[in-house]
Scaffold this motif. Structure first.
Motif, PDB file in Angstrom:
ATOM      1  N   SER A   1     -36.979  61.244-117.233  1.00 26.26           N
ATOM      2  CA  SER A   1     -37.130  61.587-118.647  1.00 26.26           C
ATOM      3  C   SER A   1     -38.553  61.998-118.989  1.00 26.26           C
ATOM      4  O   SER A   1     -38.769  62.883-119.831  1.00 26.26           O
ATOM      5  CB  SER A   1     -36.706  60.400-119.519  1.00 26.26           C
ATOM      6  N   ALA A   2     -39.530  61.374-118.332  1.00 24.63           N
ATOM      7  CA  ALA A   2     -40.931  61.669-118.639  1.00 24.63           C
ATOM      8  C   ALA A   2     -41.358  63.050-118.154  1.00 24.63           C
ATOM      9  O   ALA A   2     -42.379  63.581-118.604  1.00 24.63           O
ATOM     10  CB  ALA A   2     -41.828  60.592-118.036  1.00 24.63           C
ATOM     11  N   ILE A   3     -40.576  63.652-117.252  1.00 21.21           N
ATOM     12  CA  ILE A   3     -40.900  65.003-116.768  1.00 21.21           C
ATOM     13  C   ILE A   3     -40.560  66.044-117.828  1.00 21.21           C
ATOM     14  O   ILE A   3     -41.238  67.072-117.949  1.00 21.21           O
ATOM     15  CB  ILE A   3     -40.129  65.304-115.464  1.00 21.21           C
ATOM     16  N   ILE A   4     -39.521  65.790-118.612  1.00 22.17           N
ATOM     17  CA  ILE A   4     -38.989  66.804-119.531  1.00 22.17           C
ATOM     18  C   ILE A   4     -40.039  67.350-120.497  1.00 22.17           C
ATOM     19  O   ILE A   4     -40.135  68.582-120.672  1.00 22.17           O
ATOM     20  CB  ILE A   4     -37.759  66.246-120.276  1.00 22.17           C
ATOM     21  N   PRO A   5     -40.877  66.509-121.132  1.00 23.84           N
ATOM     22  CA  PRO A   5     -41.879  67.076-122.056  1.00 23.84           C
ATOM     23  C   PRO A   5     -42.907  67.984-121.386  1.00 23.84           C
ATOM     24  O   PRO A   5     -43.586  68.757-122.075  1.00 23.84           O
ATOM     25  CB  PRO A   5     -42.560  65.821-122.637  1.00 23.84           C
ATOM     26  N   ARG A   6     -43.012  67.918-120.071  1.00 20.52           N
ATOM     27  CA  ARG A   6     -43.989  68.743-119.366  1.00 20.52           C
ATOM     28  C   ARG A   6     -43.414  70.080-118.884  1.00 20.52           C
ATOM     29  O   ARG A   6     -44.158  70.931-118.389  1.00 20.52           O
ATOM     30  CB  ARG A   6     -44.570  67.975-118.176  1.00 20.52           C
ATOM     31  N   LEU A   7     -42.124  70.244-119.032  1.00 20.64           N
ATOM     32  CA  LEU A   7     -41.498  71.482-118.555  1.00 20.64           C
ATOM     33  C   LEU A   7     -42.028  72.728-119.258  1.00 20.64           C
ATOM     34  O   LEU A   7     -42.229  73.756-118.598  1.00 20.64           O
ATOM     35  CB  LEU A   7     -39.978  71.392-118.702  1.00 20.64           C
ATOM     36  N   PRO A   8     -42.262  72.702-120.588  1.00 21.23           N
ATOM     37  CA  PRO A   8     -42.800  73.928-121.215  1.00 21.23           C
ATOM     38  C   PRO A   8     -44.117  74.386-120.604  1.00 21.23           C
ATOM     39  O   PRO A   8     -44.358  75.590-120.452  1.00 21.23           O
ATOM     40  CB  PRO A   8     -42.973  73.511-122.685  1.00 21.23           C
ATOM     41  N   GLU A   9     -44.978  73.432-120.227  1.00 31.20           N
ATOM     42  CA  GLU A   9     -46.258  73.810-119.634  1.00 31.20           C
ATOM     43  C   GLU A   9     -46.085  74.380-118.230  1.00 31.20           C
ATOM     44  O   GLU A   9     -46.816  75.291-117.826  1.00 31.20           O
ATOM     45  CB  GLU A   9     -47.190  72.605-119.615  1.00 31.20           C
ATOM     46  N   LEU A  10     -45.111  73.833-117.474  1.00 27.83           N
ATOM     47  CA  LEU A  10     -44.832  74.399-116.153  1.00 27.83           C
ATOM     48  C   LEU A  10     -44.268  75.813-116.303  1.00 27.83           C
ATOM     49  O   LEU A  10     -44.638  76.721-115.554  1.00 27.83           O
ATOM     50  CB  LEU A  10     -43.853  73.507-115.391  1.00 27.83           C
ATOM     51  N   ALA A  11     -43.368  75.996-117.278  1.00 32.25           N
ATOM     52  CA  ALA A  11     -42.794  77.326-117.503  1.00 32.25           C
ATOM     53  C   ALA A  11     -43.875  78.311-117.941  1.00 32.25           C
ATOM     54  O   ALA A  11     -43.881  79.482-117.522  1.00 32.25           O
ATOM     55  CB  ALA A  11     -41.683  77.249-118.544  1.00 32.25           C
ATOM     56  N   ASP A  12     -44.803  77.859-118.776  1.00 26.86           N
ATOM     57  CA  ASP A  12     -45.894  78.717-119.224  1.00 26.86           C
ATOM     58  C   ASP A  12     -46.790  79.125-118.062  1.00 26.86           C
ATOM     59  O   ASP A  12     -47.313  80.244-118.024  1.00 26.86           O
ATOM     60  CB  ASP A  12     -46.716  77.994-120.302  1.00 26.86           C
ATOM     61  N   LEU A  13     -46.968  78.235-117.102  1.00 25.99           N
ATOM     62  CA  LEU A  13     -47.737  78.557-115.894  1.00 25.99           C
ATOM     63  C   LEU A  13     -47.053  79.646-115.076  1.00 25.99           C
ATOM     64  O   LEU A  13     -47.725  80.442-114.405  1.00 25.99           O
ATOM     65  CB  LEU A  13     -47.905  77.289-115.052  1.00 25.99           C
ATOM     66  N   GLY A  14     -45.733  79.685-115.148  1.00 23.11           N
ATOM     67  CA  GLY A  14     -44.970  80.668-114.376  1.00 23.11           C
ATOM     68  C   GLY A  14     -44.040  80.032-113.368  1.00 23.11           C
ATOM     69  O   GLY A  14     -43.367  80.734-112.598  1.00 23.11           O
ATOM     70  N   ILE A  15     -43.976  78.707-113.358  1.00 21.16           N
ATOM     71  CA  ILE A  15     -43.085  77.999-112.446  1.00 21.16           C
ATOM     72  C   ILE A  15     -41.638  78.215-112.880  1.00 21.16           C
ATOM     73  O   ILE A  15     -41.295  78.062-114.056  1.00 21.16           O
ATOM     74  CB  ILE A  15     -43.407  76.484-112.447  1.00 21.16           C
ATOM     75  N   ASN A  16     -40.770  78.563-111.915  1.00 18.19           N
ATOM     76  CA  ASN A  16     -39.345  78.699-112.243  1.00 18.19           C
ATOM     77  C   ASN A  16     -38.447  77.875-111.314  1.00 18.19           C
ATOM     78  O   ASN A  16     -37.227  78.054-111.318  1.00 18.19           O
ATOM     79  CB  ASN A  16     -38.912  80.165-112.257  1.00 18.19           C
TER      80      ASN A  16
END
Length: 604
Positions: free
Chosen positions: A123-138
């Motif tokens: 659950s704690a990973i979910i709030p960080r997904l937007p930042e990973l997506a913004d970096l370009g991680i898919n």
């Protein structure tokens, strides 16, 4: 045969267990003081039992004697020695139409659930997904989440391949993470271990011959894929692979250390798995993949069965990592003895492997084969991963071993390569926390054996001192990321540099992964310069990497005019100032400062 406990709804559950030698098998419900006999179905035992709601705890009792957890348990809420629990896989998927991403488009981010956040949960990973997506991680790759002993472990000591680690949040929390990833356009890769089971809580041998003494792995007995009764093991592993894809909507499986999967039958278990996944994709209109970790440098892993191969979708290239790492760090202990030249890294860039049936001084034999018939997007490359960091005695990341300029150089080498790039959590901002081996086993003898094994392993690298105590809570805590620092100072600059590299990789047509004939590598050994020339139709890109301590020049051999689009020496990237020309043409020279890279795009 679909093994394990499968909830049918309406408080009914089907129990199936492989126990070919048992004379009597029953499912036991400790909380209800109830036991129900199973019926033999060939080598399996099965029954549909009423009054079994989700979360019901159960054990299998063999021959009216000891009762054990289910080898195919889907949840172990009371750790590896406790009873198994029935799981209802009904879930309200918000991204049910997700069908996956093209393999060639993946930019993978490997993470360990327990240390990625302070909470150490799905659950704690979910709030960080937007930042990973913004970096370009898919694509995120989760280190193994199958149930292991205790609440902290790398995951490779798992003993219940179907069960989701209870301390990470359990089955529902994993589904919520996968669903959130898909809503952000991020695929999920699951690290699975089919070469061995962990030592603590491993009761599988009480049920059936899951292991063989015919072969040995670095971690003990090999899993029985080709001896008598191996079909039950093969079914177990096939079902496990399909279970993650179907029940949890996982997009790809990273197969751990396939060089320790021994199968000399006419159809290798890897081919068996590849065929099962291909059939699953066809039936469900999905794009799911198998990605092998292998140090064999063997093209058979990737080639289709019609060409005598196994048909796995992609594999890691350790050679790429080792060749890059030695250029950056100059380390030459252990397997790093085999690497250290620009010629080798250029070969890794062009041929995927350095050792393609070449003599390996470390192995003292020839190693590998040619894979030039395989497209570049079938190879995963990195500058860091959990194993290679963990193989440093103190778990030092590159950020602790090389300069800031060299970190940028490493990033460019991976993200501008013609292969699938993989980042290890935190490298994108130069995380300095170590990543060392940690466990929470309860057996003192096992902990002592781990201590001795780690010391022996580091002896190959001639490391002095002792590695951190694997069982200490402090060791685990030292590996947590300092996420709050990712945008501060040099961390923020490096993060922006990674983001720009990923953007260029996705935007420049010449950097799109396609045909192996669309790129070539070259080098100047005395200057410690490596170059990579990409092209696609009329589009082209030129990457130059200076691994040396001195400024070097390169006389442009490629025809046409070229426009610079990235220079790691720019002040924007905390460089000392670029000296490479903004535009160059054939026969003109490009100058690079030490430990720097430059990227040019051909003008059309």
């Amino acid at each position: 045969m679909n093994v394990g406990a499968h909830y049918l709804g309406d408080r009914r559950c089907q129990f199936t267990v492989w126990a070919p030698f048992a004379k009597d098998v029953a499912v036991q419900f400790p909380a209800q003081s109830r036991e129900v006999a199973l019926v033999r179905e060939g080598e399996y035992w099965q029954a549909i039992v009423a009054d079994v709601p989700p979360e019901t705890l159960y054990l299998f009792r063999l021959d009216q004697a000891e009762a054990y957890p289910d080898p195919a348990s889907q949840y172990q809420p009371k750790d590896v020695h406790g009873p198994s629990a029935v799981v209802d896989h009904n879930f309200d998927w918000q991204c049910s139409q997700w069908s996956g991403l093209p393999l060639a488009s993946l930019i993978i981010y490997e993470l360990h659930v327990g240390t990625f956040t302070p909470e150490g949960t799905f659950s704690a990973i979910i709030p960080r997904l937007p930042e990973l997506a913004d970096l370009g991680i898919n694509a995120i790759e989760l280190m193994p989440v199958a149930q292991f002993p205790g609440d902290r472990n790398w995951g490779y000591d798992g003993v219940y391949p179907f069960a989701v680690q209870h301390s990470y949040g359990g089955p529902t929390a994993l589904k919520q993470l996968v669903d959130a990833c898909h809503q952000h356009g991020i695929a999920v890769v699951m690290d699975v271990v089919y070469n061995h089971f962990g030592p603590e809580g491993n009761y599988t041998s009480q049920f059936a011959p899951y292991f063989t003494e015919k072969y040995r792995t670095p971690w003990g007995s090999a899993i029985n894929f080709d001896e008598a009764y191996s079909e039950g093991v093969r079914n177990y592993v096939r079902q496990n692979a399909l279970y993650w894809l179907q029940a949890y909507h996982i997009d790809a499986l990273r197969l751990d250390a396939i060089h320790a999967i021994y199968d000399f039958g006419a159809k290798h278990i890897l081919q068996d798995l590849a065929e099962a996944v291909a059939e699953f994709n066809q039936q469900h209109n999905r794009r799911c993949y198998l990605i092998a970790e292998s140090d064999l440098n063997d093209g058979r892993v990737l080639r289709p069965a019609s060409q005598g191969g196994y048909g796995v979708d992609a594999q890691w290239s350790d050679d790429f990592h080792h060749a890059l790492h030695t250029l950056l760090t100059h380390q030459n202990q252990g397997y790093y003895r085999d690497f250290g030249t620009c010629q080798q890294f250029a070969k890794a860039l062009e041929k995927s492997f350095v050792y393609t049936w070449d003599y390996s001084p470390f192995r003292q034999r020839r190693h590998g084969n040619d894979v030039s018939d395989r497209p570049p997007y079938e190879f995963v490359v990195c500058s860091q991963n959990h194993d290679q960091i963990g193989n440093q005695m103190l778990g030092e990341r590159l950020s602790q071993l090389v300069s800031f300029d060299q970190l940028k150089l490493a990033a460019g080498a991976v993200l501008l390569s013609p292969y699938l790039p993989m980042l290890f959590m935190g490298e994108e901002y130069g995380e300095k926390a170590p990543f060392v081996y940690f466990v929470s086993h309860s057996d003192p003898d096992l902990l002592a054996a781990i201590r001795q094994g780690r010391a022996k392993e580091f002896a190959h690298f001639h490391a002095e001192g002792e590695p951190p105590e694997a069982a200490a809570v402090e060791t685990f805590k030292s590996c947590h990321l300092h996420w709050a620092e990712r945008e501060e100072g040099a961390h923020g600059t490096l993060l922006a540099f990674y983001k720009r590299l990923i953007q260029l990789r996705q935007q420049l047509p010449a950097l799109q992964l396609g045909d192996r004939r669309d790129f070539e590598a070259f080098y100047q050994e005395s200057d410690r310069l490596v170059g990579l020339h990409h092209w696609h139709n009329q589009q082209a890109a030129l990457c130059l990497f200076n691994f040396g301590e001195e400024t070097v020049t390169y006389s442009l051999e490629q025809p046409g005019s070229w426009q610079k689009c990235l220079d790691s020496n720019d002040p924007q990237w905390q460089g000392p100032g670029a000296i490479a020309a903004e535009q160059v043409s054939q026969a003109q020279t490009v100058s690079l400062l030490p430990h720097s890279l430059v990227l040019y795009e051909k003008l059309t």
